[in-house]
Enzyme design. Structure first.
Site, PDB file in Angstrom:
ATOM      1  N   LYS A  24      -0.326   6.410  -1.316  1.00 25.13           N
ATOM      2  CA  LYS A  24       0.356   7.716  -1.418  1.00 25.13           C
ATOM      3  C   LYS A  24       1.588   7.532  -2.284  1.00 25.13           C
ATOM      4  CE  LYS A  24       2.759   9.732   2.118  1.00 25.13           C
ATOM      5  NZ  LYS A  24       4.132   9.771   1.549  1.00 25.13           N
ATOM      6  N   GLU A  32       4.969   9.927  -4.224  1.00 25.17           N
ATOM      7  CA  GLU A  32       5.707  11.194  -4.190  1.00 25.17           C
ATOM      8  C   GLU A  32       5.853  11.774  -5.597  1.00 25.17           C
ATOM      9  OE1 GLU A  32       9.406  10.685  -2.087  1.00 25.17           O
ATOM     10  OE2 GLU A  32       8.398   9.851  -0.312  1.00 25.17           O
ATOM     11  N   ASP A  59       1.973   3.830   1.626  1.00 24.36           N
ATOM     12  CA  ASP A  59       2.949   4.442   0.721  1.00 24.36           C
ATOM     13  C   ASP A  59       3.363   3.476  -0.382  1.00 24.36           C
ATOM     14  OD1 ASP A  59       3.640   7.091   1.112  1.00 24.36           O
ATOM     15  OD2 ASP A  59       5.155   6.648   2.637  1.00 24.36           O
ATOM     16  N   GLU A  82       5.517  18.565   2.514  1.00 27.96           N
ATOM     17  CA  GLU A  82       6.586  18.318   3.490  1.00 27.96           C
ATOM     18  C   GLU A  82       7.673  19.380   3.366  1.00 27.96           C
ATOM     19  OE1 GLU A  82       8.017  14.294   3.841  1.00 27.96           O
ATOM     20  OE2 GLU A  82       9.671  14.894   5.172  1.00 27.96           O
ATOM     21  N   ASP A 119       6.586   4.822   4.133  1.00 28.26           N
ATOM     22  CA  ASP A 119       7.828   4.100   3.835  1.00 28.26           C
ATOM     23  C   ASP A 119       8.941   4.538   4.795  1.00 28.26           C
ATOM     24  OD1 ASP A 119       8.271   6.598   2.764  1.00 28.26           O
ATOM     25  OD2 ASP A 119       8.981   5.880   0.814  1.00 28.26           O
ATOM     26  N   SER A 120       8.646   5.518   5.661  1.00 24.89           N
ATOM     27  CA  SER A 120       9.565   5.834   6.765  1.00 24.89           C
ATOM     28  C   SER A 120       9.800   4.605   7.635  1.00 24.89           C
ATOM     29  CB  SER A 120       9.001   6.990   7.610  1.00 24.89           C
ATOM     30  OG  SER A 120       7.655   6.730   7.957  1.00 24.89           O
TER      31      SER A 120
HETATM   32  O1  KIV Z   1       6.809   7.836   5.007  1.00 23.35           O
HETATM   33  C1  KIV Z   1       6.321   8.705   5.744  1.00 23.35           C
HETATM   34  O2  KIV Z   1       6.313   8.588   6.970  1.00 23.35           O
HETATM   35  C2  KIV Z   1       5.737   9.884   5.115  1.00 23.35           C
HETATM   36  C3  KIV Z   1       5.261  10.983   6.021  1.00 23.35           C
HETATM   37  C4  KIV Z   1       6.422  11.648   6.623  1.00 23.35           C
HETATM   38  C5  KIV Z   1       4.363  11.923   5.331  1.00 23.35           C
HETATM   39  O3  KIV Z   1       5.663   9.967   3.941  1.00 23.35           O
END
Ligand code: KIV
Length: 277
Positions: free
Chosen positions: A118, A120, A88, A186, A49-50
């Site tokens: 993924k 959090e 994500d 992280e 989600d970055s």
């Molecule tokens: O969203 C992302 O890029 C991440 C990584 C930094 C692990 O969760």
């Protein structure tokens, strides 16, 4: 081709089985061409989600949507044939409870072809992770600095220092016990990351953690020097593509203004009699 390349994409269980073995290699990707470049070199690729900050100019990951993750997930999938893809779950798509999480995880997997999602959170997400895994959704957990919680964490700070180490260990044990096949650590002190890696039965994937983790991940635009708004300490720039791109754009602008571009080799002659168009 890299030494770790797979002939066919590994499954989450193959990633889990790499615990304690050769380090797992991973990067984020958001587009087809970038996914193609990393396919032979990564064990898994994360559609993180970055993407919201890196490609869409958002200030944080909090306003990333399911639609954005699906669009970028589909694009990345088209560029992969060997690496596993993880997508994500965006903020607000799973925290309400297991049923909401399943609905959105199933949609992400069905529409993008991702092998896993993924999410959090540690202890607070254990019930949800167990619910998803029991229903066919492999889960990679993400603990330590969880960017979707920056407003409650008070910023992008190192997590697990001092007395908070026990909380981080509890989070790690909780997600492993709930059935996550791997966990991202992280921004965690290196000694604590090593301890989690030693105690956990599943691979730890470090980002700002320790070289002793079972694998590493970086945001691809960070390591290529394409995202230059800021550089966390844990990022190593393997290239300066942003600088190169800007220099190339400046050269193009100069040449257009000077009428040096296009040159004769870039333009077309009149029709040659008898030649095909
Ligand atoms: O969203 C992302 O890029 C991440 C990584 C930094 C692990 O969760």
């Amino acid at each position: 081709m890299s030494a770790t390349a797979h002939k066919t994409a590994p499954m989450p269980d193959d990633i889990r089985a790499r615990k304690g073995g050769a380090p797992l290699v991973s990067l984020t990707a958001y587009t087809t061409p970038m996914a193609q470049l990393m396919d032979a070199h990564c064990d898994f690729v994360l559609v993180g989600d970055s993407v919201g900050m890196v490609l869409h100019g958002l200030e944080s990951t909090l306003s990333v949507t399911m639609e954005m993750m699906i669009l970028h997930g589909k694009a990345v999938k088209r560029g992969l044939s060997r690496a596993m893809m993880v997508v994500d779950m965006p903020f607000g798509s799973y925290e309400e409870g297991p049923a909401q999480a399943f609905r959105n995880a199933a949609r992400l997997m069905a529409e993008t072809g991702a092998a896993a999602v993924k999410l959090e959170g540690g202890v607070a997400m254990a019930e949800t992770i167990a619910f998803l895994v029991a229903r066919g959704v492999p889960v990679m957990a993400h603990i330590g600095l969880t960017p979707q919680s920056i407003n409650t964490l008070g910023g992008y700070k190192v997590q697990g220092r001092g007395a908070a180490a026990d909380l981080l260990l509890a989070d790690a044990q909780a997600v492993a016990g709930a059935g996550a096949f791997a966990v991202v650590l992280e921004k965690v002190p290196a000694r604590l990351a090593d301890r989690v890696t030693a105690e956990l039965p599943i691979p730890t994937i470090g980002i700002g953690a320790s070289a002793g983790c079972d694998g590493q991940i970086l945001v691809v635009d960070d390591m290529l020097g394409l995202f230059t708004a800021f550089k966390p300490k844990f990022v190593k720039r393997y290239a300066t593509l942003g600088e190169q791109a800007e220099a190339a754009i400046a050269a193009y602008a100069r040449e257009v203004r000077a009428r040096d571009f296009p040159a004769s080799e870039h333009v077309f002659a009149d029709a040659v009699p008898g030649a095909k168009a």
